[in-house]
Design an enzyme around this catalytic site. Structure first.
Site, PDB file in Angstrom:
ATOM      1  N   ASP A 357       0.731  -1.226   0.009  1.00 41.13           N
ATOM      2  CA  ASP A 357       0.019  -0.107  -0.113  1.00 41.13           C
ATOM      3  C   ASP A 357       0.820   1.360  -0.032  1.00 41.13           C
ATOM      4  OD1 ASP A 357      -2.414   1.181  -0.171  1.00 41.13           O
ATOM      5  OD2 ASP A 357      -3.001   1.061   1.810  1.00 41.13           O
ATOM      6  N   ASP A 436      -9.586  -2.044   2.451  1.00 37.49           N
ATOM      7  CA  ASP A 436      -9.249  -1.679   3.855  1.00 37.49           C
ATOM      8  C   ASP A 436     -10.335  -2.145   4.625  1.00 37.49           C
ATOM      9  OD1 ASP A 436      -7.172   0.261   2.860  1.00 37.49           O
ATOM     10  OD2 ASP A 436      -8.619   1.400   2.030  1.00 37.49           O
TER      11      ASP A 436
END
Length: 542
Positions: A357, A436
Site C-alpha cells: 500500500d 481496507d
C-alpha cells in the site's frame, strides 16, 4: 463455487487498499452575454490547483472576454489567429499535444486563461511539469457540449469569469464511510465465527461426523497459509501495474469479475434469511438434483441486482447506493468464507499489504513519468499517460478516447454532502477501498473464532474491532490534515496488530494465539471422534 468466485473478485478488490477523499478541483465558468437580454449561465470546469489556483469567489475574480477557437487545438505557434489572443479567455479543442504545451503557447501570446474543450467527460488536467515551465495562467477543461450550449444561449459576444468556491474541510460523507467500514468488519467477523462453530459438531455420531469432515474440507480449501499470502500479494502487485499501463481494457475485465462476485456474494448473504421463510419450500428436479423454488427466485433476484448495477454503473446520482450494497455483501462473503489459520498468517498478510500500500501510494511517483502515484492514478481511473481512460494527450503520445470514464468498482463510494458546486459539476465522492475493510477484517474474524475456541468472552474480537475503528479515525484525521489520498493500512495495520499482540501477551496466550492451537485442538478432536466411530463400527462390519 461461491468461494471460488469470491476469491477471484477479491484478487481485484484488494488492488485498491488506500482510502482517499476525492478533493474537488471543480471550478465554475461564470459566462455573461454582452448582447442585451441573453442572460447569464454557469458551467462546470475542472482544473489542477497545483498549476494555477482559481479565485475562491466571484467577487475576487477578473472578467475576461471569451475567444472561442474550437476549430484549433493550439499545438503550434501558427494556430494563433492573426488578430491575436491578448487578454482573452481562450477556448480551444483538446488533442494532439499536452495541456502544458497548449498553456505555454497561450501564455506566451498573452492570453489570460485557457479552457480546453473535450467531447469526453471532463477531468482535472495533468502533465509532467519537469519537462515544461509551470503555467502561470488558469488552465481548465470544459465540456464541448457546454461550449456549444454557451454559444447558442449567450450569443457570440461573451465575457467569462473563472472561480472555485471553497470546499469544506470536513464532510459528513466521512462519517458514513466510517459507519459502513466498522459495521461491515464487526458483522462480517461475528458471522464468520457463527458460520464455523454454529454448524460444526464434535459428536461421534455418523451424521454429525460427516458434517464435521465436510466443514474441515471447506476450511482447508479456504485458508490462507503464509505461502499463499506471499503469492497473493505478488499477484496483487502485478495486477495493479497491469491496470496502470492497460487501464482502458482491463477495467472492463474488473467490472465483469465484480459483477459476478457481487451476485454470488449477495446470494450467500441473503440465503440464510430466505431459508427462514416458511413458504416456497417446494422443490423441482433438475439434472438429478432438487432445487428449491425460493432459492431459485433468490438467485434470479441477485443476478438482476448485479445486472442493474452493470447497466447503470455510471449514473452517479443514485447507483452508488446499489454499488455500496453489493460491495458490503462482497466484503461480508469474503470474510465469512476465507479463514486465517493463525495469527502468524495474519501478521504476514497485513505487513506485506501495508508495504504494498505504502509503496504504490508514496514511492511509486518516483518511478512514473508523470510523477503521480500508481494507486491514486488507478483509483481515479487513469493510467500511465495520466488519463488513460479519458484519452489525454501527454508526452507526445496520442491515446484513443473512450466513451465513458470507467471507474474500478472496488471501493465504497459516498457522495460528499456539502459542496457548493455539486449542482453544477455533479457529485464528488469519498472513497474507501474494499481492501481496507477485508484485510483488517480477516484479522478481526480470526479473533472472533479464537474467542469461540477458548471461551474468552469475545475479548479479542471486541478489542480488535475497537482498534480498527481507531485506525479509521486516524486515517481520516491524516486525510483532513494533508488533503491528499492516504494508504489506510498505514494506520489500520499497526492499530489492529499491536492491539491483538498486547492482548494475547497480557493474557499469557501469545503462543496459542500465534500458532492457532485452537485449530490443532479441533483437528485432534475430529481425529479422536473418527477413531471412536471406526472402533464402534468394526464389529458390525465383521
Amino acid at each position: 463455487m461461491g468461494w471460488v468466485s469470491g476469491w477471484r473478485g477479491a484478487a481485484v478488490g484488494l488492488l485498491l487498499l488506500g482510502v482517499c477523499q476525492v478533493w474537488a478541483e471543480e471550478g465554475i465558468l461564470h459566462a455573461v452575454s454582452n448582447d442585451s437580454n441573453l442572460g447569464v449561465k454557469q458551467y462546470c470546469v475542472m482544473y489542477d490547483s497545483k498549476w494555477m489556483p482559481f479565485p475562491k469567489s466571484l467577487d475576487n475574480a477578473t472578467e475576461f472576454q471569451l475567444k472561442i477557437l474550437t476549430s484549433t487545438k493550439l499545438c503550434n505557434w501558427t494556430d494563433v489567429p492573426a488578430e491575436g489572443i491578448k487578454d482573452k479567455l481562450l477556448v480551444v479543442m483538446r488533442g494532439n499535444c499536452t495541456f502544458i504545451r497548449k498553456a505555454q503557447i497561450a501564455q506566451r501570446n498573452f492570453a489570460k486563461a485557457l479552457l480546453v474543450a473535450t467531447v469526453d467527460r471532463i477531468f482535472s488536467p495533468s502533465g509532467n511539469l519537469s519537462d515544461f515551465e509551470k503555467p502561470n495562467i488558469p488552465v481548465a477543461l470544459i465540456s464541448y457540449d457546454d461550449v456549444l450550449s454557451m454559444q447558442k444561449m449567450l450569443g457570440d459576444h461573451i465575457s467569462g469569469t473563472l472561480y472555485s468556491p471553497p470546499v469544506p474541510t470536513f464532510d459528513y460523507s466521512i462519517l458514513i464511510i466510517f459507519l459502513i467500514a466498522v459495521g461491515t468488519v464487526a458483522f462480517g467477523s461475528y458471522w464468520s465465527g457463527m458460520a464455523e462453530y454454529g454448524s460444526t459438531s464434535y459428536s461421534p455420531s455418523d451424521s454429525r461426523l460427516q458434517t464435521h469432515e465436510e466443514n474441515k474440507t471447506k476450511e482447508s480449501a479456504a485458508t490462507l497459509t503464509p505461502v499463499t499470502v506471499v503469492i497473493f500479494v505478488i499477484v496483487c502487485s502485478a495486477m495493479i501495474v497491469l491496470l496502470y499501463f492497460f487501464y482502458k481494457w482491463l477495467v472492463y475485465l474488473v467490472i465483469g469479475i465484480f459483477a459476478l462476485a457481487a451476485a454470488v456474494s449477495l446470494y450467500n448473504c441473503l440465503v440464510a434469511l430466505v431459508k427462514r421463510i416458511p413458504y416456497w419450500k417446494c422443490k423441482f428436479p433438475c439434472d438429478k438434483i432438487s432445487i428449491e423454488i425460493r432459492l431459485l427466485f433468490l438467485a434470479v433476484f441477485c443476478t438482476a441486482v448485479s445486472a442493474t448495477w452493470v447497466a447503470f454503473r455510471n449514473e452517479d446520482r443514485w447507483v452508488w447506493i446499489l454499488h455500496d450494497c453489493l460491495g458490503v455483501a462482497f466484503c461480508l462473503n469474503f470474510m465469512k468464507t476465507l479463514k486465517m489459520p493463525h495469527f502468524k498468517s495474519c501478521v504476514i498478510l497485513l505487513v506485506l499489504l501495508l508495504i504494498y500500500d505504502v509503496f504504490f501510494v508514496f514511492i511509486s511517483p518516483y518511478f512514473t513519468k508523470n510523477h503521480e502515484s500508481i494507486m491514486v492514478e488507478v483509483a481515479a481511473g487513469s493510467g500511465s499517460t495520466g488519463e488513460k481512460s479519458t484519452g489525454n494527450y501527454l508526452m507526445g503520445l496520442t491515446v484513443e478516447p473512450v466513451a465513458h470514464n470507467e471507474k474500478l468498482p472496488v471501493v465504497i463510494r459516498v457522495p460528499r454532502l456539502v459542496t457548493s458546486v455539486a449542482t453544477i459539476c455533479g457529485m464528488p465522492f469519498s472513497l474507501l477501498g474494499f481492501g481496507d475493510i477485508i484485510v483488517p477484517g480477516l484479522l478481526v474474524a480470526y479473533c472472533r473464532r479464537f474467542d469461540l475456541q477458548t471461551n474468552t468472552s469475545n475479548i479479542y474480537f471486541i478489542l480488535c474491532t475497537i482498534a480498527y475503528a481507531v485506525g479509521m479515525v486516524l486515517t481520516f484525521i491524516a486525510l483532513i490534515l494533508t488533503s491528499m489520498a492516504q494508504p489506510a493500512l498505514l494506520y489500520l495495520v499497526p492499530c489492529t496488530l499491536i492491539t491483538c499482540a498486547v492482548t494475547a501477551w497480557s493474557r499469557r496466550e501469545m503462543k496459542m494465539f500465534w500458532a492457532g492451537n485452537g485449530y490443532e485442538m479441533m483437528n485432534r478432536v475430529g481425529t479422536t471422534s473418527e477413531e471412536t466411530v471406526e472402533t464402534l463400527t468394526e464389529p458390525a462390519s465383521e
